[in-house]
Scaffold this motif. Structure first.
Motif, PDB file in Angstrom:
ATOM      1  N   ASP A 247      88.167  -3.629  56.987  1.00  0.00           N
ATOM      2  CA  ASP A 247      87.313  -4.609  56.308  1.00  0.00           C
ATOM      3  C   ASP A 247      88.115  -5.521  55.386  1.00  0.00           C
ATOM      4  O   ASP A 247      87.649  -6.602  55.024  1.00  0.00           O
ATOM      5  CB  ASP A 247      86.229  -3.900  55.494  1.00  0.00           C
ATOM      6  CG  ASP A 247      85.239  -3.165  56.384  1.00  0.00           C
ATOM      7  OD1 ASP A 247      85.227  -3.438  57.602  1.00  0.00           O
ATOM      8  OD2 ASP A 247      84.477  -2.328  55.861  1.00  0.00           O
ATOM      9  N   TRP A 253      87.115 -10.284  60.563  1.00  0.00           N
ATOM     10  CA  TRP A 253      85.911 -11.105  60.436  1.00  0.00           C
ATOM     11  C   TRP A 253      86.030 -12.434  61.171  1.00  0.00           C
ATOM     12  O   TRP A 253      85.189 -13.308  60.997  1.00  0.00           O
ATOM     13  CB  TRP A 253      85.628 -11.378  58.957  1.00  0.00           C
ATOM     14  CG  TRP A 253      85.576 -10.135  58.128  1.00  0.00           C
ATOM     15  CD1 TRP A 253      86.565  -9.652  57.332  1.00  0.00           C
ATOM     16  CD2 TRP A 253      84.486  -9.217  58.023  1.00  0.00           C
ATOM     17  NE1 TRP A 253      86.174  -8.484  56.721  1.00  0.00           N
ATOM     18  CE2 TRP A 253      84.889  -8.192  57.132  1.00  0.00           C
ATOM     19  CE3 TRP A 253      83.212  -9.159  58.583  1.00  0.00           C
ATOM     20  CZ2 TRP A 253      84.060  -7.131  56.796  1.00  0.00           C
ATOM     21  CZ3 TRP A 253      82.385  -8.091  58.252  1.00  0.00           C
ATOM     22  CH2 TRP A 253      82.806  -7.096  57.365  1.00  0.00           C
ATOM     23  N   GLY A 268      75.672 -11.972  56.644  1.00  0.00           N
ATOM     24  CA  GLY A 268      76.442 -10.964  55.924  1.00  0.00           C
ATOM     25  C   GLY A 268      77.906 -10.912  56.311  1.00  0.00           C
ATOM     26  O   GLY A 268      78.791 -10.921  55.451  1.00  0.00           O
ATOM     27  N   GLY A 269      78.187 -10.876  57.607  1.00  0.00           N
ATOM     28  CA  GLY A 269      79.569 -10.805  58.063  1.00  0.00           C
ATOM     29  C   GLY A 269      80.362 -12.038  57.690  1.00  0.00           C
ATOM     30  O   GLY A 269      81.533 -11.944  57.299  1.00  0.00           O
ATOM     31  N   GLN A 272      81.243 -11.944  53.919  1.00  0.00           N
ATOM     32  CA  GLN A 272      82.354 -11.024  53.659  1.00  0.00           C
ATOM     33  C   GLN A 272      83.674 -11.576  54.175  1.00  0.00           C
ATOM     34  O   GLN A 272      84.700 -11.497  53.489  1.00  0.00           O
ATOM     35  CB  GLN A 272      82.067  -9.674  54.319  1.00  0.00           C
ATOM     36  CG  GLN A 272      80.895  -8.921  53.725  1.00  0.00           C
ATOM     37  CD  GLN A 272      80.707  -7.557  54.350  1.00  0.00           C
ATOM     38  OE1 GLN A 272      81.568  -6.690  54.260  1.00  0.00           O
ATOM     39  NE2 GLN A 272      79.578  -7.344  55.009  1.00  0.00           N
ATOM     40  N   SER A 275      84.903 -14.373  51.926  1.00  0.00           N
ATOM     41  CA  SER A 275      85.384 -13.843  50.645  1.00  0.00           C
ATOM     42  C   SER A 275      86.790 -13.263  50.777  1.00  0.00           C
ATOM     43  O   SER A 275      87.660 -13.510  49.931  1.00  0.00           O
ATOM     44  CB  SER A 275      84.425 -12.762  50.131  1.00  0.00           C
ATOM     45  OG  SER A 275      83.125 -13.291  49.943  1.00  0.00           O
ATOM     46  N   VAL A 276      87.014 -12.498  51.845  1.00  0.00           N
ATOM     47  CA  VAL A 276      88.341 -11.911  52.064  1.00  0.00           C
ATOM     48  C   VAL A 276      89.389 -12.997  52.278  1.00  0.00           C
ATOM     49  O   VAL A 276      90.485 -12.961  51.696  1.00  0.00           O
ATOM     50  CB  VAL A 276      88.303 -10.951  53.266  1.00  0.00           C
ATOM     51  CG1 VAL A 276      89.717 -10.499  53.647  1.00  0.00           C
ATOM     52  CG2 VAL A 276      87.439  -9.739  52.953  1.00  0.00           C
TER      53      VAL A 276
END
Length: 299
Positions: A247, A253, A268-269, A272, A275-276
Motif C-alpha cells: 500500500d 495504485w 477510495g483507491g 490513497q 496521497s502516496v
C-alpha cells in the motif's frame, strides 16, 4: 551656502548606492522566463520524437485489432481490452490502460530527468547560473516546463485515441466491462479525470528523474535511473508476500483509475494513490532543491 562659498549636496541629489552584487534593473524573478525555456524544450528532437510515438500508438493498436480480429473475453471474464473496439471512448480508455504501466513513464522521466543534467552535459549550466539566474529560479523554470510537457504527453495520447477510435469504431457510449454503459459525455468527463489522476500518480517518477537530474551530469543516467526505479516498484508490487506493505508503493495504485470505468465510480483507491504519490514527490522535490542549492557547479 556655507561660509566658504561652496554648496553642499542635499540628500535629494546624493547618489543612491547600488545593492551589493546586483546590477541596476536586475530582477531575479524575470530571469529565464518560462516561455523561453518552454520554447527551447519543445524544439528539441527528443520532445518531437516522444510526441510522434504517443500520437502513433492509437494507429498501431487499430492496425493490430484489424489484423487480429475482435477481442474476446477469456474464461468468461470480460476486461477493458475486450471492449476496446466497442466505441471511440472504449478505445481511448484501452490506450490509457495499455500505456499507463510503462509507456507514459518514459516521457515523464525524459522531460523531467533530461532538464538540468542536459545543461550540465552541454557545459552550459555554469553560464546559466552566471547570467545570473538564481538556482531556485532555474530549477523552478526547468521543473514547471518538464511537468507541463509531461501533462501534454498524457493529454495527447487519449485525445488522438478518441479521434482515431471514433473514426474506426464510431462515436458512442463507453461500454462497461462488467455491464452497462456510460454516455459519451460522461465517458469524456471520466477520461479527463483519469488523465488527471495518471499525472498525479506519475509525480513520483517525475520527482525521481528531477532529483537524479540535479545529482548527475549524465541525462541518460537520470532518465534511466527513474525508469529503472519505477520498474522496481512495479516488480515489488507484484510480490504478494509483502502484504499491506504494498500500500506504500505508488505502483500499487497506478490502475486505481479503473474504478471510474463503472456506473458508480469509486474514489477510495484514487485518493490513497494520489496521497502516496504526492507524499513521495514532495520529499524528492525538496531534496532536489536542497541539494542543488549547495552543489558545486563546475561544468
Amino acid at each position: 551656502m556655507s561660509g566658504t562659498g561652496t554648496t553642499r549636496p542635499t540628500p535629494a541629489t546624493s547618489p543612491v548606492p547600488a545593492v551589493a552584487g546586483r546590477a541596476d534593473g536586475y530582477r531575479p524573478g524575470r530571469t529565464l522566463p518560462l516561455r523561453v525555456e518552454f520554447a527551447r524544450q519543445v524544439k528539441r528532437r527528443r520532445t518531437l520524437v516522444m510526441g510522434a510515438v504517443l500520437a502513433l500508438l492509437p494507429f498501431v493498436l487499430v492496425a493490430a485489432f484489424a489484423i487480429g480480429g475482435q477481442p474476446e473475453g477469456r474464461g468468461g471474464r470480460v476486461t477493458l481490452m475486450d471492449t476496446a473496439t466497442a466505441s471511440g471512448a472504449n478505445f481511448a480508455a484501452t490506450c490509457l490502460f495499455v500505456s499507463a504501466g510503462f509507456l507514459l513513464v518514459i516521457p515523464v522521466a525524459l522531460f523531467c530527468g533530461d532538464t538540468v543534467a542536459s545543461e550540465a552535459n552541454w557545459s552550459s549550466l555554469r553560464y546559466l547560473l552566471a547570467a545570473p539566474v538564481p538556482r531556485a529560479r532555474l530549477l523552478w523554470s526547468k521543473l514547471t516546463v518538464g511537468l507541463g510537457l509531461s501533462l501534454a504527453a498524457m493529454v495527447l495520447l487519449p485525445v488522438v485515441a478518441l479521434g482515431v477510435g471514433a473514426v474506426a469504431y464510431g462515436w458512442g457510449p463507453l461500454e462497461i466491462p462488467t455491464g452497462g454503459a456510460l454516455s459519451a459525455g460522461t465517458a469524456a468527463q471520466r477520461l479527463l479525470v483519469v488523465v488527471a489522476y495518471l499525472f498525479v500518480s506519475q509525480l513520483v517518477t517525475a520527482a525521481l528523474a528531477f532529483w537524479l537530474s540535479t545529482k548527475t551530469d549524465n541525462p541518460l543516467g537520470a532518465v534511466g535511473g527513474a525508469v529503472f526505479l519505477t520498474i522496481v516498484g512495479n516488480v515489488l508490487d507484484a510480490v504478494t508476500a509483502l502484504g499491506h506493505w504494498r500500500d506504500f508503493l505508488p505502483a500499487h495504485w497506478q490502475f486505481a483509475w479503473a474504478d471510474l470505468i463503472q456506473a458508480q465510480p469509486e474514489w477510495g483507491g484514487m485518493i490513497q494513490g494520489a496521497s502516496v504519490s504526492v507524499a513521495y514527490a514532495v520529499v524528492l522535490f525538496a531534496l532536489a532543491f536542497r541539494g542543488f542549492a549547495g552543489k558545486d557547479v563546475v561544468s
